[in-house]
Write a protein that holds these residues in place. Structure first.
Motif, PDB file in Angstrom:
ATOM      1  N   ARG A 116       0.835  -1.208   0.000  1.00  0.00           N
ATOM      2  CA  ARG A 116       0.000   0.000   0.000  1.00  0.00           C
ATOM      3  C   ARG A 116       0.872   1.261   0.000  1.00  0.00           C
ATOM      4  O   ARG A 116       1.949   1.253   0.590  1.00  0.00           O
ATOM      5  CB  ARG A 116      -0.852   0.029   1.278  1.00  0.00           C
ATOM      6  CG  ARG A 116      -1.758  -1.130   1.434  1.00  0.00           C
ATOM      7  CD  ARG A 116      -2.159  -1.321   2.902  1.00  0.00           C
ATOM      8  NE  ARG A 116      -2.927  -2.544   3.045  1.00  0.00           N
ATOM      9  CZ  ARG A 116      -2.377  -3.770   3.098  1.00  0.00           C
ATOM     10  NH1 ARG A 116      -1.072  -3.919   3.066  1.00  0.00           N
ATOM     11  NH2 ARG A 116      -3.142  -4.837   3.194  1.00  0.00           N
ATOM     12  N   ARG A 118       0.571   3.912   1.734  1.00  0.00           N
ATOM     13  CA  ARG A 118       0.885   4.477   3.054  1.00  0.00           C
ATOM     14  C   ARG A 118       1.622   3.511   3.948  1.00  0.00           C
ATOM     15  O   ARG A 118       2.547   3.893   4.646  1.00  0.00           O
ATOM     16  CB  ARG A 118      -0.386   4.926   3.757  1.00  0.00           C
ATOM     17  CG  ARG A 118      -0.885   6.178   3.097  1.00  0.00           C
ATOM     18  CD  ARG A 118      -2.042   6.799   3.805  1.00  0.00           C
ATOM     19  NE  ARG A 118      -2.685   7.714   2.859  1.00  0.00           N
ATOM     20  CZ  ARG A 118      -3.923   8.123   2.948  1.00  0.00           C
ATOM     21  NH1 ARG A 118      -4.660   7.718   3.951  1.00  0.00           N
ATOM     22  NH2 ARG A 118      -4.416   8.950   2.056  1.00  0.00           N
ATOM     23  N   SER A 119       1.194   2.267   3.911  1.00  0.00           N
ATOM     24  CA  SER A 119       1.743   1.379   4.943  1.00  0.00           C
ATOM     25  C   SER A 119       2.460   0.153   4.406  1.00  0.00           C
ATOM     26  O   SER A 119       2.853  -0.720   5.183  1.00  0.00           O
ATOM     27  CB  SER A 119       0.620   0.961   5.886  1.00  0.00           C
ATOM     28  OG  SER A 119      -0.434   0.411   5.139  1.00  0.00           O
ATOM     29  N   SER A 134      14.685  -5.000  -2.062  1.00  0.00           N
ATOM     30  CA  SER A 134      14.638  -3.553  -1.836  1.00  0.00           C
ATOM     31  C   SER A 134      15.347  -2.868  -2.984  1.00  0.00           C
ATOM     32  O   SER A 134      16.329  -3.384  -3.518  1.00  0.00           O
ATOM     33  CB  SER A 134      15.362  -3.177  -0.549  1.00  0.00           C
ATOM     34  OG  SER A 134      14.794  -3.877   0.521  1.00  0.00           O
ATOM     35  N   GLY A 142      14.086   7.050   1.044  1.00  0.00           N
ATOM     36  CA  GLY A 142      14.266   5.956   0.089  1.00  0.00           C
ATOM     37  C   GLY A 142      12.970   5.307  -0.347  1.00  0.00           C
ATOM     38  O   GLY A 142      12.978   4.219  -0.920  1.00  0.00           O
TER      39      GLY A 142
HETATM   40  N1  SAH Z   1       5.279   3.555   3.951  1.00  0.00           N
HETATM   41  C1  SAH Z   1       5.407   2.366   3.186  1.00  0.00           C
HETATM   42  C2  SAH Z   1       5.876   2.691   1.802  1.00  0.00           C
HETATM   43  C3  SAH Z   1       4.993   2.221   0.807  1.00  0.00           C
HETATM   44  S1  SAH Z   1       5.464   2.691  -0.809  1.00  0.00           S
HETATM   45  C4  SAH Z   1       6.393   1.426   3.832  1.00  0.00           C
HETATM   46  O1  SAH Z   1       7.102   1.848   4.695  1.00  0.00           O
HETATM   47  O2  SAH Z   1       6.475   0.257   3.476  1.00  0.00           O
HETATM   48  C5  SAH Z   1       4.476   1.556  -1.715  1.00  0.00           C
HETATM   49  C6  SAH Z   1       5.179   0.311  -2.165  1.00  0.00           C
HETATM   50  O3  SAH Z   1       6.183   0.632  -3.129  1.00  0.00           O
HETATM   51  C7  SAH Z   1       5.920  -0.464  -1.090  1.00  0.00           C
HETATM   52  O4  SAH Z   1       5.060  -1.298  -0.338  1.00  0.00           O
HETATM   53  C8  SAH Z   1       6.894  -1.271  -1.925  1.00  0.00           C
HETATM   54  O5  SAH Z   1       6.247  -2.409  -2.469  1.00  0.00           O
HETATM   55  C9  SAH Z   1       7.246  -0.292  -3.051  1.00  0.00           C
HETATM   56  N2  SAH Z   1       8.491   0.454  -2.739  1.00  0.00           N
HETATM   57  C10 SAH Z   1       8.641   1.773  -2.489  1.00  0.00           C
HETATM   58  N3  SAH Z   1       9.915   2.074  -2.277  1.00  0.00           N
HETATM   59  C11 SAH Z   1      10.624   0.934  -2.395  1.00  0.00           C
HETATM   60  C12 SAH Z   1      12.008   0.596  -2.301  1.00  0.00           C
HETATM   61  N4  SAH Z   1      12.954   1.492  -2.014  1.00  0.00           N
HETATM   62  N5  SAH Z   1      12.346  -0.701  -2.491  1.00  0.00           N
HETATM   63  C13 SAH Z   1      11.422  -1.641  -2.768  1.00  0.00           C
HETATM   64  N6  SAH Z   1      10.113  -1.379  -2.869  1.00  0.00           N
HETATM   65  C14 SAH Z   1       9.700  -0.108  -2.696  1.00  0.00           C
END
Ligand code: SAH
Length: 244
Positions: A116, A118-119, A134, A142
């Motif tokens: 999601r 947000r979360s 990641s 990031g």
């Molecule tokens: N606040 C959330 C961020 C969600 S961003 C958290 O802390 O998890 C939405 C989605 O984008 C994440 O669930 C992930 O699947 C992807 N995403 C965003 N940034 C990323 C990163 N640096 N590496 C891998 N996946 C990422």
């Protein structure tokens, strides 16, 4: 092979992100989109941002749980900006993930799962994954936009696939090295859990112990054949348990 690579978006809040993700996928030759409980879909904003990838949206499957989205997959990679406490195998670099995914997608479906806005993904959802990845980024900020995270991982997958095509190298894996589907893996886990209870190894519901063993087997990445050996072993032990 690219049709074996499924993009799964969990409970997307902004329909525009679904459209932008569809576009990101199509530019990289991916077409299999599964949406788990999207807040709004279908939606005009999604269609608008999909631009020329409206066909990907039209064929998207909507399901009500992550389980349902990935049960038939042999590899489920959760994309997450943060490391979680569950010690799943983790790809620190998207290209390493892509090379592995392309190899598995030779013979069976694999999924890349996004959380999601947000979360992100819940711990239960991470438990549905076999791996995490990641995207390395600025340590002070990031977290990427959802569809941009899809773009980067889709690009890496496409790049790994292209390299395989260009070299004329066909990834070969012996038939008995095929990984189990998630469903087969779940059956093993519940068999193990049952036996741990019945044998008295676990005297009270002890989620942590079960979880640690699950993570161990996830890291070991047994093949289908090895998993069926393990199940045979469990059944043999089971047959020596006193009647309950
Ligand atoms: N606040 C959330 C961020 C969600 S961003 C958290 O802390 O998890 C939405 C989605 O984008 C994440 O669930 C992930 O699947 C992807 N995403 C965003 N940034 C990323 C990163 N640096 N590496 C891998 N996946 C990422």
């Amino acid at each position: 092979m690219l049709q074996h690579i499924r993009i799964v978006l969990v409970q997307t809040f902004h329909p525009g992100n679904i459209g932008a993700a569809a576009r990101a996928m199509k530019t990289m030759g991916l077409t299999e989109l599964v949406l788990v409980n999207p807040r709004l879909f279908p939606d005009e904003e999604a269609t608008r941002l999909a631009a020329g990838a409206a066909d990907v949206l039209e064929s998207a499957r909507v399901v009500s749980s992550l389980d349902e989205a990935v049960n038939d997959c042999v590899q489920v990679v959760g994309a997450s900006a943060r490391l979680r406490s569950l010690p799943l195998p983790h790809f620190d670099e998207p290209d390493a993930m892509a090379a592995d995914v392309i190899q598995n997608a030779q013979t069976a479906p694999v999924a890349l799962v996004f959380g999601r806005e947000r979360s992100g993904l819940t711990n239960d959802e991470i438990r549905c994954c076999t791996h995490q990845v990641s995207i390395p980024a600025n340590p002070d900020y990031g977290i990427l936009n959802l569809s941009q995270a899809v773009q980067i991982l889709a690009y890496e997958v496409h790049r790994a696939w292209r390299k395989g095509e260009a070299s004329g190298f066909a990834y070969q894996r012996p038939l008995d090295a095929t990984p189990p589907s998630r469903e087969q893996f779940m059956h093993f886990q519940s068999h193990l859990g049952r036996l741990m209870q019945q044998s008295g190894f676990l005297t009270q519901p002890h989620a942590r112990t079960e979880e640690q063993l699950q993570a161990l087997f996830a890291r070991a990445q047994p093949s289908r054949k090895e998993l069926s050996l393990l199940r045979g072993l469990l059944s043999a032990f089971e047959s020596h348990l006193p009647e309950q």
